[in-house]
Motif scaffolding. Structure first.
Motif, mmCIF file in Angstrom:
data_model
loop_
_atom_site.group_PDB
_atom_site.id
_atom_site.type_symbol
_atom_site.label_atom_id
_atom_site.label_comp_id
_atom_site.label_asym_id
_atom_site.label_seq_id
_atom_site.Cartn_x
_atom_site.Cartn_y
_atom_site.Cartn_z
ATOM 1 N N ASP A 85 5.003 -3.136 -3.730
ATOM 2 C CA ASP A 85 3.582 -3.703 -3.949
ATOM 3 C C ASP A 85 3.758 -5.340 -4.332
ATOM 4 O OD1 ASP A 85 5.009 -3.864 -6.474
ATOM 5 O OD2 ASP A 85 3.771 -2.501 -7.610
ATOM 6 N N THR A 111 3.786 9.909 1.822
ATOM 7 C CA THR A 111 3.834 8.370 1.772
ATOM 8 C C THR A 111 2.234 7.704 1.996
ATOM 9 O OG1 THR A 111 5.851 8.034 2.923
ATOM 10 C CG2 THR A 111 4.534 6.249 3.117
ATOM 11 N N THR A 112 1.913 6.755 1.459
ATOM 12 C CA THR A 112 0.761 6.085 1.655
ATOM 13 C C THR A 112 0.680 4.549 1.725
ATOM 14 O OG1 THR A 112 -1.667 5.642 0.919
ATOM 15 C CG2 THR A 112 -0.023 5.706 -0.810
ATOM 16 N N LEU A 113 -0.195 4.012 2.828
ATOM 17 C CA LEU A 113 0.057 2.515 2.625
ATOM 18 C C LEU A 113 -1.144 1.977 2.128
ATOM 19 C CD1 LEU A 113 0.658 2.288 6.782
ATOM 20 C CD2 LEU A 113 2.497 1.892 4.922
ATOM 21 N N ASP A 114 -0.704 0.794 1.329
ATOM 22 C CA ASP A 114 -1.747 0.258 0.282
ATOM 23 C C ASP A 114 -2.089 -1.179 1.072
ATOM 24 O OD1 ASP A 114 -1.940 2.236 -1.506
ATOM 25 O OD2 ASP A 114 0.108 1.651 -2.276
ATOM 26 N N PHE A 169 4.725 -3.812 4.706
ATOM 27 C CA PHE A 169 3.698 -3.204 4.223
ATOM 28 C C PHE A 169 3.845 -3.165 2.648
ATOM 29 C CE2 PHE A 169 4.007 -1.139 8.331
ATOM 30 C CZ PHE A 169 2.679 -1.409 8.973
ATOM 31 N N ARG A 170 2.750 -3.026 1.932
ATOM 32 C CA ARG A 170 2.652 -2.591 0.562
ATOM 33 C C ARG A 170 2.702 -0.988 0.514
ATOM 34 N NH1 ARG A 170 -1.065 -6.016 -3.669
ATOM 35 N NH2 ARG A 170 0.420 -7.764 -3.926
ATOM 36 N N TYR A 171 3.405 -0.136 0.045
ATOM 37 C CA TYR A 171 3.350 1.431 0.222
ATOM 38 C C TYR A 171 3.771 2.137 -1.078
ATOM 39 C CZ TYR A 171 8.365 0.723 0.880
ATOM 40 O OH TYR A 171 9.753 0.296 0.678
ATOM 41 N N ARG A 172 3.639 3.276 -0.990
ATOM 42 C CA ARG A 172 4.024 4.152 -2.275
ATOM 43 C C ARG A 172 4.684 5.474 -1.409
ATOM 44 N NH1 ARG A 172 -0.786 5.496 -5.319
ATOM 45 N NH2 ARG A 172 -1.805 4.590 -3.307
ATOM 46 N N SER A 173 5.969 5.579 -1.560
ATOM 47 C CA SER A 173 6.521 6.692 -0.783
ATOM 48 C C SER A 173 7.394 7.675 -1.761
ATOM 49 C CB SER A 173 7.434 6.198 0.473
ATOM 50 O OG SER A 173 8.037 7.233 0.869
#
Length: 221
Positions: free
Chosen positions: A164, A81-84, A97-101
């Motif tokens: 996003d 996971t990363t937080l954008d 949050f905006r994130y990609r997981s």
């Protein structure tokens, strides 16, 4: 049609089936969390990884009981996971949050001894691009103490969820006024810190300069 284990059921509109976006996430962050059941108990541990083509590759000590369990074929779930960004809404309910997981499922495979040096060098160069060219080769003792594992990234053993969008405030909150938007979050390299035993004036190696964007004539302090 994705299998039940890889289908997003909560906010399913955020699910992405793009392999390109999965690869982009896996290439953007070097840390994952691996979960498995060992000796009847659920365990999870963080570990560095690299995507090498269609393989998710990790390594660690042969003395690690968790890695040995993976080497023995334990079923695993891998989370990356990363937080954008932070979504600042006009209500606490809509702030997020905006994130990609991503989650990958499957069993790891032990990398054979004859292929291990190549994989370990590739791992090092993913973490620190160009570093292996600056280093001595791994010794037999170091290789024997290292367990390298890989998990195939197939067509349907992963799930990707991406948030996003913008704040989704209620019409009444929008009408009431107030600021809403996104505060971006980024991960970046800082100024290199030399080890205490580095001789003064020792230049930064090209691999470190490449990571940090330091001028080529930068010297360690």
């Amino acid at each position: 049609m994705r299998s039940p284990s890889t289908r997003v059921t909560r906010l399913d509109e955020k699910q992405s089936t793009s392999r390109e976006r999965l690869d982009d996430l896996l290439d953007s962050i070097p840390l994952a969390t691996i979960a498995l059941v060992r000796d009847g108990h659920p365990v999870a541990f963080p570990i560095g990884f690299a995507r090498l083509g269609d393989e998710f590759v990790i390594h660690g000590s042969t003395g690690s009981p968790w890695l040995r369990a993976l080497a023995d074929g334990a079923a695993a779930a891998v989370s990356v996971t990363t937080l954008d960004g932070v979504v600042v809404a006009r209500s606490s309910f809509e702030s997020s949050f905006r994130y990609r997981s991503a989650t990958l499922f499957g069993a790891f495979e032990v990398i054979a001894d004859d292929a291990k040096p190549e994989y370990l060098d590739a791992l090092t160069d993913r973490f620190i691009p160009g570093r292996t060219a600056e280093l001595r080769a791994s010794t037999r003792k170091e290789l024997a103490a290292t367990l390298a594992l890989k998990l195939a990234i197939g067509d349907d053993n992963w799930s990707l969820k991406i948030s996003d969008g913008w704040p989704e405030d209620a019409d009444t909150d929008i009408a009431a006024g107030g600021w809403a938007g996104i505060v971006p979050l980024t991960m970046q390299y800082g100024t290199p810190l030399p080890a205490p035993d580095v001789e003064a004036g020792t230049p930064l190696p090209p691999s470190v300069r490449g990571m940090t964007g330091e001028p080529r004539n930068t010297r360690a302090r």
